[in-house]
Design a protein around this motif. Structure first.
Motif, mmCIF file in Angstrom:
data_model
loop_
_atom_site.group_PDB
_atom_site.id
_atom_site.type_symbol
_atom_site.label_atom_id
_atom_site.label_comp_id
_atom_site.label_asym_id
_atom_site.label_seq_id
_atom_site.Cartn_x
_atom_site.Cartn_y
_atom_site.Cartn_z
ATOM 1 N N VAL A 51 0.873 -1.133 0.065
ATOM 2 C CA VAL A 51 -0.031 0.017 0.040
ATOM 3 C C VAL A 51 0.825 1.245 0.098
ATOM 4 O O VAL A 51 0.600 2.289 -0.906
ATOM 5 N N PRO A 52 1.762 1.573 0.779
ATOM 6 C CA PRO A 52 2.710 2.619 0.837
ATOM 7 C C PRO A 52 3.257 2.949 -0.524
ATOM 8 O O PRO A 52 3.451 4.002 -0.951
ATOM 9 N N VAL A 53 3.771 1.746 -1.073
ATOM 10 C CA VAL A 53 4.702 2.062 -2.471
ATOM 11 C C VAL A 53 3.689 2.433 -3.410
ATOM 12 O O VAL A 53 3.907 3.347 -4.226
ATOM 13 N N LEU A 54 2.557 1.704 -3.470
ATOM 14 C CA LEU A 54 1.549 2.385 -4.510
ATOM 15 C C LEU A 54 0.818 3.410 -4.359
ATOM 16 O O LEU A 54 0.722 4.371 -5.395
ATOM 17 N N TYR A 55 0.651 4.062 -3.042
ATOM 18 C CA TYR A 55 0.273 5.221 -2.580
ATOM 19 C C TYR A 55 1.145 6.387 -3.147
ATOM 20 O O TYR A 55 0.781 7.257 -3.549
ATOM 21 N N GLU A 56 2.535 5.995 -2.843
ATOM 22 C CA GLU A 56 3.806 7.068 -3.384
ATOM 23 C C GLU A 56 4.099 7.215 -4.743
ATOM 24 O O GLU A 56 4.146 8.100 -5.236
ATOM 25 N N ALA A 57 3.541 5.846 -5.633
ATOM 26 C CA ALA A 57 3.771 5.946 -6.831
ATOM 27 C C ALA A 57 2.661 6.579 -7.632
ATOM 28 O O ALA A 57 3.017 7.143 -8.767
ATOM 29 N N CYS A 58 1.429 6.775 -6.880
ATOM 30 C CA CYS A 58 0.561 7.422 -7.777
ATOM 31 C C CYS A 58 1.063 8.925 -7.883
ATOM 32 O O CYS A 58 0.430 9.339 -8.951
ATOM 33 N N LYS A 59 1.507 9.409 -6.919
ATOM 34 C CA LYS A 59 2.002 10.833 -7.399
ATOM 35 C C LYS A 59 2.836 11.266 -8.816
ATOM 36 O O LYS A 59 2.714 12.144 -9.666
ATOM 37 N N TYR A 60 3.464 9.998 -9.291
ATOM 38 C CA TYR A 60 4.209 10.120 -10.317
ATOM 39 C C TYR A 60 3.408 9.656 -11.668
ATOM 40 O O TYR A 60 3.981 9.851 -12.910
ATOM 41 N N ILE A 61 2.332 8.873 -11.594
ATOM 42 C CA ILE A 61 1.396 8.474 -12.698
ATOM 43 C C ILE A 61 0.459 8.935 -13.149
ATOM 44 O O ILE A 61 -0.420 8.588 -14.071
ATOM 45 N N GLY A 62 -0.034 10.028 -12.372
ATOM 46 C CA GLY A 62 -0.892 10.813 -12.599
ATOM 47 C C GLY A 62 -2.524 10.056 -12.267
ATOM 48 O O GLY A 62 -3.383 10.139 -12.947
ATOM 49 N N VAL A 63 -2.342 9.334 -11.167
ATOM 50 C CA VAL A 63 -3.837 8.560 -10.894
ATOM 51 C C VAL A 63 -4.043 8.823 -9.188
ATOM 52 O O VAL A 63 -3.000 8.847 -8.495
ATOM 53 N N LYS A 64 -5.030 9.060 -8.913
ATOM 54 C CA LYS A 64 -5.334 9.383 -7.618
ATOM 55 C C LYS A 64 -5.366 8.179 -6.591
ATOM 56 O O LYS A 64 -6.156 7.232 -6.819
ATOM 57 N N PRO A 65 -4.827 8.187 -5.617
ATOM 58 C CA PRO A 65 -4.822 7.210 -4.734
ATOM 59 C C PRO A 65 -6.208 7.163 -3.852
ATOM 60 O O PRO A 65 -6.523 8.324 -3.406
ATOM 61 N N ASP A 66 -6.755 6.097 -3.707
ATOM 62 C CA ASP A 66 -8.146 5.996 -2.975
ATOM 63 C C ASP A 66 -8.048 4.951 -1.980
ATOM 64 O O ASP A 66 -8.224 3.672 -2.248
ATOM 65 N N LEU A 67 -7.638 5.212 -0.534
ATOM 66 C CA LEU A 67 -7.799 4.314 0.375
ATOM 67 C C LEU A 67 -8.898 4.177 0.834
ATOM 68 O O LEU A 67 -9.777 4.731 1.019
ATOM 69 N N TYR A 68 -9.272 2.509 0.752
ATOM 70 C CA TYR A 68 -10.608 2.250 1.478
ATOM 71 C C TYR A 68 -10.665 2.128 3.039
ATOM 72 O O TYR A 68 -11.803 2.053 3.580
ATOM 73 N N ASP A 69 -9.637 2.327 3.580
ATOM 74 C CA ASP A 69 -9.617 2.642 5.051
ATOM 75 C C ASP A 69 -8.856 3.865 5.328
ATOM 76 O O ASP A 69 -7.989 4.187 4.711
ATOM 77 N N PRO A 70 -9.253 4.691 6.375
ATOM 78 C CA PRO A 70 -8.687 6.076 6.580
ATOM 79 C C PRO A 70 -7.297 5.912 7.312
ATOM 80 O O PRO A 70 -7.172 6.289 8.376
ATOM 81 N N VAL A 71 -6.620 5.425 6.431
ATOM 82 C CA VAL A 71 -5.033 5.224 7.215
ATOM 83 C C VAL A 71 -4.046 5.861 6.401
ATOM 84 O O VAL A 71 -2.827 5.864 6.331
ATOM 85 N N GLU A 72 -4.589 7.342 5.683
ATOM 86 C CA GLU A 72 -3.564 7.985 4.879
ATOM 87 C C GLU A 72 -2.509 8.648 5.663
ATOM 88 O O GLU A 72 -1.450 8.707 5.253
ATOM 89 N N GLU A 73 -2.878 9.293 6.934
ATOM 90 C CA GLU A 73 -1.790 9.628 7.985
ATOM 91 C C GLU A 73 -0.827 8.826 8.316
ATOM 92 O O GLU A 73 0.349 9.092 8.563
ATOM 93 N N GLU A 74 -1.150 7.187 8.633
ATOM 94 C CA GLU A 74 -0.393 6.443 8.916
ATOM 95 C C GLU A 74 0.514 6.070 7.615
ATOM 96 O O GLU A 74 1.801 5.912 8.009
ATOM 97 N N ILE A 75 0.154 6.049 6.684
ATOM 98 C CA ILE A 75 1.147 5.712 5.341
ATOM 99 C C ILE A 75 2.057 7.012 5.092
ATOM 100 O O ILE A 75 3.128 6.747 5.148
ATOM 101 N N LYS A 76 1.693 8.272 5.357
ATOM 102 C CA LYS A 76 2.483 9.388 5.282
ATOM 103 C C LYS A 76 3.673 9.313 6.411
ATOM 104 O O LYS A 76 4.846 9.468 6.157
#
Length: 466
Positions: free
Chosen positions: A435-460
């Protein structure tokens, strides 16, 4: 997966200690070698092997392009020349990793040899001005665990980006009529992301199957493999057809330069060759060529991204979200007719008949339990996003086909995400937390990351090295 190569461009600024910057560029290079990182150095660009002026930046860019680096690593060895970093990153258009060694205690008289953290602040601002996305690894020492973790995660991010920018999918026949959910916009995928399809009609596949059967050798090897690794519950003709289909699909993928396959899978295929393609899909997926069902192009894209995030070390599986668990509140059944790689099975697979179909050629096996990542690339109306999150395998009722009962944090929230879209009932799983790798990769490929659990701050926090 091919080796990921990064451009190593350590930087300094003149007002701090140049000798100390040279020392840290050497120490960092040695640490990269210890970690077996493939990198291109710039020691031939100038005596110091450091980036700090325009002339050397242009030479560095030329060298990195020639070497076809997949990412750019810019350690700030005393402060860093932020505008040269910005110019180089803009020129290369690859993922960028910023980092600097933790600054030492000032000398007794207040003198500081380095001001690394301040330099990172400056470069971050300039990269934003240039419109260059970047990854930041926290200020730390070379031997801190977070350094190794951060470098390896960045390599995985580079692998996702490299994969995404060169996707070509073999599309075998059209989507089944009933599956309007799997329609895609081929032109838009090409225009937005350079994702290419190689469509072939069903007769081209059946012609290849006949050729494989005439030659026999490769298909016989697949039959032997199946006998060694599966319990065979179908007749000899069906087994031979499974083997021939597997070899034929691989040949077509190689012929058209494709990394994944989306196959119609029913119903015309059964009229042509008399089997379901599930087991052949599983065999090919285990070799690192994901095959997805119902001509789901977005599913094939998802499979490639997931396997790239896992650095090709773990096979993915293509699944339906199907029914709720009868005993676990947040449980759900992931299942498909039988196309999952046998390497993900927790038991000896059976080559047999699928649920809801009359023809043979499916695998039945429960998948391994443990933590999994579940992902779906999808879009509509020109907007694309990546649904992603975690689950864990749990016990549940016996199933048919390839299946895994999972438990998520909140099934109702996840269900709403899928129903409200832009997603469908298909997802891709992998027995690894990517999940963290794909979340970070989204900023480079122009695709919005959409987490189905509210864990964005944990990933950051994880990505910051916390």
């Amino acid at each position: 997966m091919g080796q990921i190569k990064i451009g190593y461009a350590p930087t300094r600024r003149s007002i701090f200690s140049a000798p100390d910057a040279v020392r840290y560029r050497g120490l960092t290079a040695e640490r990269l070698k210890e970690l077996d990182i493939d990198f291109v150095d710039i020691t031939d660009i100038n005596e110091e092997g450091l980036l700090y002026n325009d002339e050397d930046m242009l030479k560095t860019a030329e060298k990195f392009k020639r070497e076809k680096v997949d990412g750019l690593f810019m350690p700030h060895c005393n402060f860093g020349t932020e505008y040269e970093c910005g110019r180089l990153a803009k020129e290369l258009q690859v993922p960028v990793l910023l980092w600097g060694p933790l600054d030492e205690r000032p000398e007794p008289d207040g003198v500081r040899l380095r001001d690394t953290q301040c330099g990172l602040f400056a470069t971050g601002k300039v990269l934003r001005r240039f419109g260059v996305p970047f990854t930041y690894m926290t200020n730390c020492r070379l031997n801190d665990p977070v350094f190794e973790r951060g470098i390896k995660d960045f390599l995985a991010v580079c692998n996702v980006v490299k994969t995404f920018r060169s996707i070509r999918i073999l599309q075998i026949s059209t989507r089944p009529f009933d599956f309007w959910t799997t329609m895609c916009n081929e032109g838009e995928l090409l225009e937005k992301f350079n994702i290419q399809l190689a469509p072939v009609p069903m007769p081209e596949l059946t012609d290849e199957i006949r050729q494989v059967k005439e030659e026999r050798t490769e298909a016989e090897e697949v039959v032997r493999y199946c006998r060694e690794h599966m319990e065979i519950c179908v007749d000899e003709d069906a087994l031979e057809n499974v083997a021939a289909l597997k070899v034929a699909m691989k040949r077509l993928a190689e012929k058209y330069g494709c990394g994944a396959i989306a196959i119609q899978c029913w119903n015309q295929l059964q009229n042509e060759i008399g089997i379901m393609p599930c087991a052949a899909n599983a065999l090919l997926s285990d070799e690192g060529i994901p095959v997805v069902c119902e001509t789901d192009i977005h599913g094939a894209i998802t499979s490639l991204l997931v396997e790239a995030a896992g650095m090709g070390e773990t096979r993915s599986f293509f699944a339906d979200w199907t029914i709720r668990h009868s005993d676990i509140e947040n449980g759900e059944l992931l299942q498909h007719c039988g196309p999952w790689p046998i390497s993900v099975a927790r038991e000896r697979p059976r080559l047999t008949y699928p649920l809801a179909f009359e023809h043979p050629g499916s695998i039945t096996a429960e998948a391994k339990h443990g933590k999994v990542t579940l992902v779906r690339f999808d879009g509509d109306h020109g907007e694309y996003s990546l649904l992603l999150g975690n689950a864990r395998g749990v016990d549940g009722p016996k199933g048919m086909g390839t299946y895994l009962w999972v438990e998520v944090e909140n099934i109702r929230r996840l269900e709403a995400k899928i129903v409200e879209g832009p997603y469908i009932h298909h997802c891709v799983g992998i027995h690894k937390d990517v999940v963290p790798v794909l979340y970070e990769a989204c900023k480079y490929i122009g695709v919005k990351p959409d987490l189905y659990d509210p864990v964005e701050e944990e990933i950051k926090a994880y990505l910051r090295g916390e």
